[in-house]
Design a protein around this motif. Structure first.
Motif, mmCIF file in Angstrom:
data_model
loop_
_atom_site.group_PDB
_atom_site.id
_atom_site.type_symbol
_atom_site.label_atom_id
_atom_site.label_comp_id
_atom_site.label_asym_id
_atom_site.label_seq_id
_atom_site.Cartn_x
_atom_site.Cartn_y
_atom_site.Cartn_z
ATOM 1 N N GLY A 145 36.157 4.525 19.239
ATOM 2 C CA GLY A 145 34.812 3.974 19.361
ATOM 3 C C GLY A 145 34.585 2.775 18.466
ATOM 4 O O GLY A 145 33.664 1.984 18.705
ATOM 5 N N GLU A 154 43.542 0.292 24.012
ATOM 6 C CA GLU A 154 43.929 -0.211 25.334
ATOM 7 C C GLU A 154 45.441 -0.345 25.436
ATOM 8 O O GLU A 154 46.046 -0.020 26.461
ATOM 9 C CB GLU A 154 43.252 -1.561 25.595
ATOM 10 N N ARG A 157 46.973 3.042 25.834
ATOM 11 C CA ARG A 157 46.664 3.536 27.186
ATOM 12 C C ARG A 157 47.666 2.978 28.180
ATOM 13 O O ARG A 157 48.236 3.711 29.003
ATOM 14 C CB ARG A 157 45.248 3.135 27.589
ATOM 15 N N HIS A 192 32.185 14.920 22.089
ATOM 16 C CA HIS A 192 31.792 13.519 22.195
ATOM 17 C C HIS A 192 32.962 12.584 21.874
ATOM 18 O O HIS A 192 33.117 11.533 22.498
ATOM 19 C CB HIS A 192 30.616 13.238 21.267
ATOM 20 N N LYS A 195 35.197 12.561 24.833
ATOM 21 C CA LYS A 195 34.524 11.810 25.895
ATOM 22 C C LYS A 195 34.685 10.307 25.675
ATOM 23 O O LYS A 195 34.929 9.547 26.620
ATOM 24 C CB LYS A 195 33.038 12.184 25.924
ATOM 25 N N GLU A 196 34.548 9.867 24.427
ATOM 26 C CA GLU A 196 34.732 8.451 24.090
ATOM 27 C C GLU A 196 36.166 8.016 24.385
ATOM 28 O O GLU A 196 36.411 6.939 24.928
ATOM 29 C CB GLU A 196 34.411 8.232 22.607
ATOM 30 N N ARG A 198 38.283 9.405 26.543
ATOM 31 C CA ARG A 198 38.518 9.428 27.988
ATOM 32 C C ARG A 198 37.833 8.247 28.682
ATOM 33 O O ARG A 198 38.299 7.766 29.718
ATOM 34 C CB ARG A 198 38.025 10.751 28.574
ATOM 35 N N SER A 199 36.723 7.764 28.102
ATOM 36 C CA SER A 199 36.021 6.635 28.713
ATOM 37 C C SER A 199 36.847 5.356 28.682
ATOM 38 O O SER A 199 36.593 4.440 29.450
ATOM 39 C CB SER A 199 34.685 6.401 28.002
ATOM 40 N N ILE A 200 37.832 5.286 27.779
ATOM 41 C CA ILE A 200 38.713 4.116 27.753
ATOM 42 C C ILE A 200 40.066 4.440 28.383
ATOM 43 O O ILE A 200 41.021 3.676 28.232
ATOM 44 C CB ILE A 200 38.889 3.561 26.319
ATOM 45 N N GLY A 201 40.130 5.568 29.076
ATOM 46 C CA GLY A 201 41.301 5.858 29.893
ATOM 47 C C GLY A 201 42.370 6.713 29.276
ATOM 48 O O GLY A 201 43.461 6.829 29.825
ATOM 49 N N GLN A 203 43.471 10.452 28.091
ATOM 50 C CA GLN A 203 43.242 11.897 28.108
ATOM 51 C C GLN A 203 44.146 12.536 27.059
ATOM 52 O O GLN A 203 45.373 12.474 27.166
ATOM 53 C CB GLN A 203 43.559 12.489 29.480
ATOM 54 N N CYS A 227 36.886 19.506 27.094
ATOM 55 C CA CYS A 227 37.748 18.366 26.759
ATOM 56 C C CYS A 227 38.945 18.235 27.689
ATOM 57 O O CYS A 227 39.786 17.357 27.504
ATOM 58 C CB CYS A 227 38.225 18.479 25.312
#
Length: 543
Positions: A145, A154, A157, A192, A195-196, A198-201, A203, A227
């Motif tokens: 985050g 990134e 990822r 949370h 979730k943050e 996973r929001s950038i791809g 897991q 999760c």
């Protein structure tokens, strides 16, 4: 081909990603695998070399002269694998390299962007230079985050997709806090954080949950469900009494088993944990204790002395005693007056490295107290220089003896290094040079005097130790200093640079220009620290 484990952190900083990475590396190594550990740091400094210890903590130095994050010290201490310049990179260094390529025209006129150029450079660093390692553990600094960390997240990822699940997994370290008023462990911060991520791809494959108490089965199931990880892959990372318990604790929680399962490895041998059990036994159940005073200038943030603290603990492990550290702020320190009580019951005095004039007189006074009271003294880098100045002032009667680091003085016992040999190459420095990367950095050899105390301690007359300094004891004063009882017992191979001084008229008084703490390990304590603690034990019998 090596398998990659990317380790990230969430919720708050200082959860212990470096320690977790080191412990996991140690567990995989204990199963017979070859490992390498790396650190990606999101700050814009090219390296931590110019950062205040209060900002960053200790600067760890490798054999090849890299100034790196202190987590690399954990990596080396837990695995014994020597780190190098290729094991730590920052945003600053990544951008510096990319901009240099752009200026040379390497990108053939393309618009240089974060994606793909910056992320490609990060992947090149993280995945490159791998030789015969079975596992490469890559820790991402900061917290998911953080805006400065986005290019690194990134990049890993993309690396995860390119390598595939058989060659790359993600371990995420989070916090499960206990709220005393509610009487509950709270899983929402972990939810949370994931979730943050996973929001950038990304897991996570495995969750390491820092907590001060065991997680109830219901909370584990809740974390796994929300999760999107298997329940067995929710690993408790519980508080322990000693950091050297961490590998054993993680194994008992099944971390290494889950990592191997994620890679589809089901025939791995069990880990050989006997060395770690021996270290844990000595760390937690010593036969005695010694009191060591550390007279320094960064005592407000003990991370500034991280390797030193651990090396002293290793000296205790070697002698089966607990080392009680008493931190003394060198600024305005007077051991012969108002602060005499601070050293009265000490069995040893250590003055560590540092920079600048603040606290220098306090360190000189500490060296004098140790010399006159016959208390074991260990001076490291700056601590050696202050001990030499103390001898020059009070025994050799050299007026205005000082260091040019503090300004001009009539007798510069310590002065700026302007030339030295690094291998076959002559290094030159000037007063106006940049501060970053210009010190005498990395491993250099030294020759020890035959029959000296240090030659006896090392069991050899040839050693190699890591350096990080810009000033050096001036050999023009060697004759006067040796006449005052200070023996130059270790010098560079060309005989021009003093590396070690000692006092034969003292039970244990040694100063070294290098940083021996950087090479100490729990299963291989540095001989100087082992000997210093042994001398402190002898002193404890006299107090």
């Amino acid at each position: 081909m090596a398998r990659f484990i990317f380790i990230t952190g969430g919720v708050v900083s200082s959860l212990g990603k470096g320690l977790a990475s080191a412990a996991l590396g140690a567990l995989l190594q204990a199963r017979g695998y070859r490992v390498r550990l790396r650190k990606l740091d999101p700050y814009i400094n090219v390296d931590p070399g110019t950062m205040s210890p209060y900002q960053h903590g200790e600067v760890y130095v490798t054999d090849d002269g890299a100034e790196t994050d202190l987590d690399l010290g954990h990596y080396e201490r837990f695995t014994g694998v020597a780190s190098n310049k290729g094991d730590n990179v920052t945003t600053g260094r990544i951008y510096q390299d990319v901009i240099a390529r752009e200026r040379r025209g390497d990108y053939l006129g393309a618009t240089v962007q974060v994606i793909p150029h910056i992320t490609d450079a990060i992947k090149e660093f993280a995945l490159g230079g791998v030789e015969d390692e079975d596992f490469v553990l890559v820790e991402v600094g900061g917290t998911v985050g953080d805006i400065e960390g986005l290019p690194f997240f990134e990049a890993i990822r993309q690396a995860g997709i390119e390598l595939g699940p058989a060659k790359a997994i993600f371990v995420h370290l989070t916090l499960v806090p206990y709220i005393a008023a509610a009487g509950e462990l709270k899983t929402k911060p972990t939810q949370h954080s994931v979730k943050e991520l996973r929001s950038i791809g990304i897991q996570p494959t495995i969750l390491l949950c820092r907590a001060d108490r065991p997680l109830p089965p219901g909370e584990k199931r809740k974390i796994a469900l929300f999760c999107n990880v298997r329940e067995e892959a929710v690993i408790e990372a519980l508080d322990v009494r000693s950091i050297y318990e961490v590998p054993i604790s993680y194994h008992e929680q099944g971390l290494d088993d889950q990592v191997l399962r994620a890679f589809g490895i089901d025939d791995a041998p069990p880990p050989e944990l006997a060395p770690w059990q021996h270290i844990r036994q000595r760390a937690l159940h010593p036969e005695g204790h010694v009191n060591i005073a550390v007279v320094g200038k960064y005592t407000g943030l003990l991370d500034a002395y991280k390797s030193l603290i651990e090396a002293l603990a290793h000296g205790g492990i070697a002698n089966n005693v607990k080392v009680e550290l008493n931190w003394v702020d060198a600024d305005d320190f007077d051991p012969f007056g108002k602060d005499r009580h601070r050293l009265t019951d000490m069995h040893g005095i250590l003055v560590p490295g540092g920079f600048g004039e603040r606290g220098a007189e306090g360190k000189i006074a500490a060296a004098r107290f140790a010399r006159e009271q016959k208390v074991p003294y260990f001076g490291i880098c700056f601590g050696m220089q202050m001990a030499v100045i103390e001898t020059a002032r009070h025994l050799a009667r050299i007026e205005d003896a000082g260091s040019t680091e503090f300004g001009e003085c009539r007798n510069p016992i310590v002065g700026l290094m302007t030339e030295w040999m690094q291998g076959n190459e002559l290094q030159r420095r000037n007063v106006g040079d940049d501060l970053g990367g210009t010190m005498r950095l990395g491993a250099y050899p030294a020759i020890l005097g035959k029959g000296s105390r240090v030659a006896e301690i090392y069991g050899s007359q040839q050693i190699s130790e890591r350096h990080r300094h810009r000033y050096e004891v001036n050999t023009r004063y060697r004759f006067a200093l040796e006449g005052a009882g200070m023996n130059f017992s270790g010098v560079s191979p060309d005989g021009l640079l003093p590396e070690i001084v000692e006092r034969p008229d003292h039970p244990w008084f040694i100063g070294v220009q290098f940083h021996p703490e950087l090479k100490s390990k729990p299963f291989d304590p540095h001989p100087l620290f082992s000997s210093f603690i042994r001398a402190a034990i002898e002193q404890s019998r006299l107090v």
